[in-house]
Design a protein around this motif. Structure first.
Motif, PDB file in Angstrom:
ATOM      1  N   TRP A  84       0.854  -1.185   0.000  1.00 39.65           N
ATOM      2  CA  TRP A  84       0.000   0.000   0.000  1.00 39.65           C
ATOM      3  C   TRP A  84       0.885   1.228   0.000  1.00 39.65           C
ATOM      4  CZ3 TRP A  84      -4.533   1.310  -1.437  1.00 39.65           C
ATOM      5  CH2 TRP A  84      -5.055   2.548  -1.072  1.00 39.65           C
ATOM      6  N   HIS A  85       0.666   2.088  -0.953  1.00 33.63           N
ATOM      7  CA  HIS A  85       1.440   3.317  -1.080  1.00 33.63           C
ATOM      8  C   HIS A  85       0.561   4.441  -0.551  1.00 33.63           C
ATOM      9  CE1 HIS A  85       3.698   6.627  -2.720  1.00 33.63           C
ATOM     10  NE2 HIS A  85       4.633   5.787  -3.159  1.00 33.63           N
ATOM     11  N   PRO A  86       0.857   4.964   0.643  1.00 39.53           N
ATOM     12  CA  PRO A  86      -0.034   5.932   1.267  1.00 39.53           C
ATOM     13  C   PRO A  86      -0.145   7.264   0.530  1.00 39.53           C
ATOM     14  CG  PRO A  86       1.981   5.694   2.551  1.00 39.53           C
ATOM     15  CD  PRO A  86       2.026   4.664   1.470  1.00 39.53           C
ATOM     16  N   GLU A  89      -2.106   6.367  -2.650  1.00 36.44           N
ATOM     17  CA  GLU A  89      -3.367   5.783  -2.207  1.00 36.44           C
ATOM     18  C   GLU A  89      -3.817   4.648  -3.123  1.00 36.44           C
ATOM     19  OE1 GLU A  89      -6.047   9.112  -1.719  1.00 36.44           O
ATOM     20  OE2 GLU A  89      -5.078   9.689   0.157  1.00 36.44           O
ATOM     21  N   GLU A  90      -2.855   3.739  -3.390  1.00 40.62           N
ATOM     22  CA  GLU A  90      -3.143   2.551  -4.191  1.00 40.62           C
ATOM     23  C   GLU A  90      -2.069   1.504  -3.935  1.00 40.62           C
ATOM     24  OE1 GLU A  90      -3.155   3.931  -8.221  1.00 40.62           O
ATOM     25  OE2 GLU A  90      -0.996   4.149  -8.296  1.00 40.62           O
ATOM     26  N   TRP A  91      -2.354   0.271  -4.347  1.00 39.31           N
ATOM     27  CA  TRP A  91      -1.382  -0.809  -4.234  1.00 39.31           C
ATOM     28  C   TRP A  91      -0.389  -0.679  -5.374  1.00 39.31           C
ATOM     29  CZ3 TRP A  91      -1.284  -3.667   0.033  1.00 39.31           C
ATOM     30  CH2 TRP A  91      -2.446  -3.738   0.803  1.00 39.31           C
ATOM     31  N   GLU A 105       7.963  12.992  -0.440  1.00 42.73           N
ATOM     32  CA  GLU A 105       6.533  12.800  -0.219  1.00 42.73           C
ATOM     33  C   GLU A 105       5.737  13.964  -0.821  1.00 42.73           C
ATOM     34  OE1 GLU A 105       3.492  12.329   3.512  1.00 42.73           O
ATOM     35  OE2 GLU A 105       5.475  11.385   3.673  1.00 42.73           O
ATOM     36  N   GLU A 109       2.965  13.822  -3.785  1.00 45.23           N
ATOM     37  CA  GLU A 109       1.621  14.376  -3.605  1.00 45.23           C
ATOM     38  C   GLU A 109       1.296  15.374  -4.706  1.00 45.23           C
ATOM     39  OE1 GLU A 109       1.885  15.924   0.377  1.00 45.23           O
ATOM     40  OE2 GLU A 109       1.353  13.990   1.274  1.00 45.23           O
ATOM     41  N   ARG A 112       0.595  13.471  -7.880  1.00 41.86           N
ATOM     42  CA  ARG A 112      -0.716  12.828  -7.807  1.00 41.86           C
ATOM     43  C   ARG A 112      -1.811  13.860  -8.032  1.00 41.86           C
ATOM     44  NH1 ARG A 112      -2.123  11.412  -2.191  1.00 41.86           N
ATOM     45  NH2 ARG A 112      -2.893  13.540  -2.284  1.00 41.86           N
TER      46      ARG A 112
END
Length: 117
Positions: A84-86, A89-91, A105, A109, A112
């Motif tokens: 899980w990639h926080p 927000e997906e595997w 990070e 973000e 994304r």
């Protein structure tokens, strides 16, 4: 917070059930449960099996057990260890590193958010 890992198994369904009859319809037999360990949760969605683990070591052992069962049953399947990639927000493939710094990070973000716009 613990990492979350998942072994994704996409069975080629043309062979029928097996893989220990789809892990005994998820009421795992004692041998498989012992080999996977208590910390691995198994779910199924048709020909897709998902084995969830708290650590990469547990996930890699679950992957090894599943690959052995697939070979024993003369099946074919795509098997992938994901995490899980926080930020995303997906595997994602467990080989993809998570951001190591606050800057990395923030960059993920931003990427994304730009992709969602």
């Amino acid at each position: 917070m613990d990492d979350e890992f998942r072994v994704e198994v996409d069975l080629d369904d043309e062979h029928g059930f097996s893989l220990r009859e789809r892990l005994r319809a998820l009421d795992l037999d004692d041998d498989v449960r012992e080999r996977l360990g208590d910390g691995v949760l198994v779910t199924r969605d048709g020909p897709l099996l998902f084995l969830y683990a708290a650590t990469e070591e547990q996930a890699r052992e679950a992957e090894r057990v599943v690959r052995e069962l697939i070979a024993d049953d003369d099946l074919t399947a795509d098997v992938l260890v994901t995490r899980w990639h926080p930020v995303a927000e997906e595997w994602k493939d467990a080989a993809i590193p998570l951001p190591a710094t606050a800057e990395e990070e923030h960059a993920e973000e931003a990427a994304r958010d730009a992709a969602e716009a």
